[in-house]
Enzyme design. Structure first.
Site, PDB file in Angstrom:
ATOM      1  N   LYS A   1       0.416  11.446   6.471  1.00 56.30           N
ATOM      2  CA  LYS A   1       1.728  11.782   5.906  1.00 56.30           C
ATOM      3  C   LYS A   1       2.071  13.222   6.279  1.00 56.30           C
ATOM      4  O   LYS A   1       1.288  14.148   5.996  1.00 56.30           O
ATOM      5  CB  LYS A   1       1.637  11.708   4.381  1.00 56.30           C
ATOM      6  CG  LYS A   1       2.337  10.519   3.769  1.00 56.30           C
ATOM      7  CD  LYS A   1       2.231  10.611   2.260  1.00 56.30           C
ATOM      8  CE  LYS A   1       3.215   9.715   1.579  1.00 56.30           C
ATOM      9  NZ  LYS A   1       3.115   9.817   0.117  1.00 56.30           N
TER      10      LYS A   1
HETATM   11  O1  G3P Z   1       5.843   7.849  -2.723  1.00 55.32           O
HETATM   12  C1  G3P Z   1       6.254   9.102  -3.170  1.00 55.32           C
HETATM   13  C2  G3P Z   1       5.972   9.230  -4.604  1.00 55.32           C
HETATM   14  O2  G3P Z   1       4.614   9.401  -4.839  1.00 55.32           O
HETATM   15  C3  G3P Z   1       6.777  10.282  -5.294  1.00 55.32           C
HETATM   16  O3  G3P Z   1       7.123   9.728  -6.485  1.00 55.32           O
HETATM   17  O4  G3P Z   1       7.877   9.686  -8.795  1.00 55.32           O
HETATM   18  O5  G3P Z   1       6.795  11.763  -7.857  1.00 55.32           O
HETATM   19  O6  G3P Z   1       9.089  11.103  -7.150  1.00 55.32           O
HETATM   20  P1  G3P Z   1       7.758  10.617  -7.644  1.00 55.32           P
END
Ligand code: G3P
Length: 216
Positions: free
Chosen positions: A84
């Site tokens: 990533k």
């Molecule tokens: O896949 C990306 C994810 O881990 C981010 O999620 O909920 O932290 O925006 P969030």
């Protein structure tokens, strides 16, 4: 649309893998830091032994040269590691170099169509628009997913779109309708996708009726 699990929690990954519907896992530094042992290498190797599909592992370096070095090391942890890399100028340079070495890249922290297009041109295997975080600031995250899917189709770009930062089951429905190749979902959202109160009620009724004619 395929389903990836968005977590670094080994128990959750084991549970979800048993269902036979999860074809990959995505992690990030925040998810890894939530776990008791934040040893990224050991954790990645364990996840890669449970899931045979793509397992995204994020680089922490910020300049191109260090990103490339770190990516090569992390890619050597297991054959199914995907690296990533964030959607920055340094990141794009690293993606261009690493994709030529056949290292799979997931361009992360993608918040615009331009970023997605550049990631695809650089050779990323996946781009990850962050739906929930766009919604958080009043933009329509799923509209971005749809636009990226349409543009990639129009130009026959092979890069796959991962709907990321998924927060609830309606995001999964919308991602599927938008044509996302993959949605990466937290474990609790995966459970919410499965559960339906009418299924539970239906099972109870069937069992109750069956017991009436077939007393134990
Ligand atoms: O896949 C990306 C994810 O881990 C981010 O999620 O909920 O932290 O925006 P969030």
């Amino acid at each position: 649309m395929r389903i990836f699990l968005d977590t670094a929690n080994i128990d959750q990954i084991r549970q979800a893998a048993k269902l036979g519907i999860v074809s990959g896992v995505t992690t990030n530094p925040s998810l890894v830091s939530k776990e008791a042992t934040a040893d990224y290498e050991t954790m990645t190797k364990t996840i890669c032994s449970i899931v045979s599909g793509s397992v995204s592992v994020e680089v922490l370096a910020e300049d191109t040269e260090s990103m490339i070095k770190e990516a090569r090391i992390k890619a050597s942890w297991a054959p199914n590691v995907t690296i990533k890399i964030p959607a920055t100028a340094a990141g794009l340079e690293a993606i261009s170099a690493l994709s030529k070495e056949n290292i799979e890249i997931n361009m992360t922290l993608c918040f615009s169509l331009n970023q997605a297009l550049l990631g695809a041109l650089a050779g990323a295997t996946y781009v990850s628009p962050f739906v929930g975080r766009l919604d958080d600031v009043g933009h329509d995250g799923m509209q971005l997913v749809k636009e990226i899917v349409d543009v990639f189709k129009h130009y026959q770009l092979s890069t796959q779109v991962i709907a990321a930062s998924i927060r609830h089951p309606l995001h999964c429905v919308a991602a599927a309708k938008a044509g996302a190749h993959i949605a990466t979902v937290p474990y609790n959202v995966l459970m919410q996708m499965i559960n339906h109160p009418l299924t539970d009620v239906g099972i109870s009724r069937f069992l109750a009726d069956w017991r009436k004619v077939s007393p134990q």
